[in-house]
Design an enzyme around this catalytic site. Structure first.
Site, PDB file in Angstrom:
ATOM      1  N   LYS A   1       0.850  -1.198   0.000  1.00 30.02           N
ATOM      2  CA  LYS A   1       0.000   0.000   0.000  1.00 30.02           C
ATOM      3  C   LYS A   1       0.876   1.235   0.000  1.00 30.02           C
ATOM      4  O   LYS A   1       1.137   1.873   1.021  1.00 30.02           O
ATOM      5  CB  LYS A   1      -0.932  -0.003   1.215  1.00 30.02           C
ATOM      6  CG  LYS A   1      -2.152   0.901   0.997  1.00 30.02           C
ATOM      7  CD  LYS A   1      -3.021   0.387  -0.146  1.00 30.02           C
ATOM      8  CE  LYS A   1      -4.133   1.353  -0.476  1.00 30.02           C
ATOM      9  NZ  LYS A   1      -4.904   0.943  -1.640  1.00 30.02           N
TER      10      LYS A   1
ATOM     11  N   SER B   1      -8.284  -0.212  -5.827  1.00 35.41           N
ATOM     12  CA  SER B   1      -8.644  -0.035  -4.421  1.00 35.41           C
ATOM     13  C   SER B   1     -10.160   0.115  -4.315  1.00 35.41           C
ATOM     14  O   SER B   1     -10.891  -0.816  -4.645  1.00 35.41           O
ATOM     15  CB  SER B   1      -7.894   1.143  -3.823  1.00 35.41           C
ATOM     16  OG  SER B   1      -7.779   0.980  -2.424  1.00 35.41           O
TER      17      SER B   1
END
Length: 591
Positions: free
Chosen positions: A195, A390
């Site tokens: 991430k 995402s």
């Protein structure tokens, strides 16, 4: 003094009256544009359709007549969306008045996936019609534009132009050192070793994991582009990479010598070439038709009426709570739209066009829920654009079938939270102090004036873990996979569309038209259907009020800041983020 005041007041009055007159003239002119916007038009024989590439191409045309209106320069530019470009190319293939297509390359890329879809449509246009496709550039043929132009029969550039063919680079900006200098600490809570959205706030260089994923998806996009260019230009992939390494196209002569282009022409020579390809003499007249104008030309192909509908919902931008705007995805608004289409019996399938880097996790969940309910009663097909990552993937997960382009950026199944601690900035840099009075132990949670306490950090981490586990479970359910297998390809990692197909995050490669056709097949209605595009467009007069102020301000900023305008937009978007985020790592710019 008296005369000075009289002259000053007269000048001010004159300015006000002139401004009012200008506004009335503008409103009258724009009203005429509104009135004529829906009228059908005709074109003459021997017409050539102009495709303005190298400009910002949204997924959907803004039907407002004020789209493309530059209030500073008082000009209106051609601003069609991908949806109308695809329809127009399909229509032009059967139109005997259209002799071919001219790709006019410009300087603003629209994204690799958008370029891919237009490229495929041009390829289909050539095959079905046998008509010519010519590409031209006056100044610089950017790499993305070259990828589009390679599908053309001939590529021409101005003798003083150049071809930007060099391979793909991904840039990441880091804020850690700058934030330390002004006394701001960014406290990060995340799940997912890939991430990378939080790395600019923690590091001053790429982590090994982040470097790995960027290398992977940029390599995937580049290899795909080189493979297709190789087929189009009859140059081996090895030779193309050598030309990219040597920047062989940076001189027009080098681009021609190495067969990257087919000729060096001035614009008058280009028009003569187009006339000859159209079967005319150089003395004859040829009509150049813009995409916006051609949108209002009736389709020569007659289609039978059908009450069956496919609803195409365009979801572009960051996912936010509430109603949202024309430029983002309001969770509550889109949930309402999807619910309405689910309950409409005439709607046989839903296509969600996703072009989003993600955003608010709760808003994403609202949209996910309505899509899941819809998929239980009718096909829900996902069409991924430049980004569907995402939160953009979160809302795609319940789709009956997911389509992506090979150059789409997808995945990024991960969650993070950012909490700034600006205590040092306020106290040591600005001299501002504060005191807090709490009724309970954690009444001031979350505070920007102090660092998180260990217990508060644990609470935040538990929240992040819960959202991530929910994210993984919903993807696993939608893709009919185990949670473990999704977690192994999750962890916030970004994948190209081609790689996403291999690991099972998408079902098939294809663009918007392919997705709509796929939805029709799943619904069992084949070609007998109409398409309804959503969300419903705002009334153009109401939109004028907001655009006159908004466009003026943004145009002024764009002119003043130049290339730095994009950084202003990034900072502005960061300032609007709220809640836990499921969004694409950083702002990715692939060039």
């Amino acid at each position: 003094m008296k005369n000075f005041l009289i002259y000053t007041l007269a000048t001010i009055t004159g300015i006000i009256l002139a401004s009012l007159l200008l506004f009335i003239v503008m409103l009258s002119s724009l009203s005429l544009m509104v009135a004529s916007g829906d009228k059908t038009v005709s074109i003459s024989d021997n017409s050539v359709l102009i495709l303005n590439a190298g400009v910002s191409i949204p997924d959907r045309t803004d039907p407002s007549p004020f789209a493309g209106f530059d209030i500073i320069n008082m000009t209106v530019s051609d601003a069609p969306g991908l949806n109308d470009i695809l329809k127009n190319l399909d229509k032009a293939a059967a139109d005997p008045k259209i002799k071919g297509v001219l790709i006019e390359n410009g300087m603003l890329p629209s994204g690799w996936a958008t370029t891919e879809e237009i490229r495929d449509a041009l390829d289909k246009f050539r095959e079905e019609s046998g008509k010519f496709v010519i590409a031209y550039s006056d100044y610089m043929l950017l790499q993305e534009g070259y990828y589009l132009s390679a599908v053309a029969d001939r590529i021409f550039i101005n003798p003083s132009s150049m071809v930007d063919f060099k391979g793909i680079s991904g840039d990441v900006m880091f804020y850690k050192n700058a934030l330390e200098k002004i006394g701001v600490e960014v406290q990060v809570i995340r799940h997912g070793k890939f991430k990378g959205a939080v790395e600019p706030f923690l590091l001053n260089k790429l982590s090994d994991e982040n470097r790995e994923q960027i290398k992977d998806y940029t390599g995937s996009i580049w290899n795909h582009a080189v493979s297709r260019i190789s087929e189009d230009r009859n140059i081996t992939e090895g030779q193309l990479n050598q030309l990219a390494n040597k920047l062989a196209g940076y001189m027009a002569e080098g681009a021609l010598e190495n067969k990257l282009v087919d000729g060096l022409l001035y614009r008058d020579q280009l028009y003569d070439t187009i006339k000859i390809l159209s079967g005319l003499s150089t003395d004859d007249k040829i009509n150049l038709v813009t995409m916006s104008k051609y949108t209002r030309v009736p389709n020569p192909k007659k289609t039978a009426y059908s009450k069956n509908r496919i609803s195409v919902i365009f979801a572009s931008g960051t996912i936010t709570m509430g109603k949202g705007t024309d430029y983002n995805i309001g969770g509550n608004n889109y949930a309402d739209i999807i619910r309405k289409e689910r309950k409409d019996s005439s709607v046989k399938a839903i296509v969600l066009r996703v072009n989003s880097p993600g955003g608010n996790a709760i808003a994403s969940d609202l949209i996910w829920r309505e899509l899941k309910l819809a998929a239980e009663v009718k096909p829900v097909v996902i069409s991924m654009g430049n980004y569907a990552a995402s939160g953009g993937y979160y809302i795609s997960a319940p789709g009956t079938k997911i389509y992506a382009n090979p150059t789409t950026l997808s995945g990024s199944i991960g969650v993070f939270g950012l909490i700034p601690n600006a205590g040092n900035l306020l106290e040591k840099k600005l001299g501002l102090t504060h005191e807090t009075v709490n009724t309970n132990e954690n009444s001031d949670f979350i505070s920007i004036y102090r660092p998180l306490e260990p217990y508060e950090r644990d609470v935040m981490q538990m929240s992040i873990e819960k959202i991530y586990a929910d994210f993984v479970s919903k993807v696993a359910e939608g893709r009919n996979r185990s949670r473990e297998s999704i977690d192994s390809i999750g962890q916030g990692r970004v994948w190209s569309g081609a790689s996403a197909l291999k690991i099972g995050l998408v079902d098939e490669l294809g663009g918007l038209r392919v997705a709509i056709d796929g939805a029709a097949k799943l619904a069992g209605i084949d070609s007998l259907y109409s398409v309804k595009e959503l969300p419903v467009v705002e009334d153009p007069y109401m939109k004028l009020i907001s655009q006159l102020s908004g466009n003026m301000r943004m145009n002024l900023l764009r002119k003043e800041l130049g290339e730095s305008f994009r950084y202003y937009n990034e900072i502005k978007e960061i300032s609007t983020l709220s809640g836990v985020q499921a969004r694409l790592p950083y702002f990715i710019e692939i060039h």
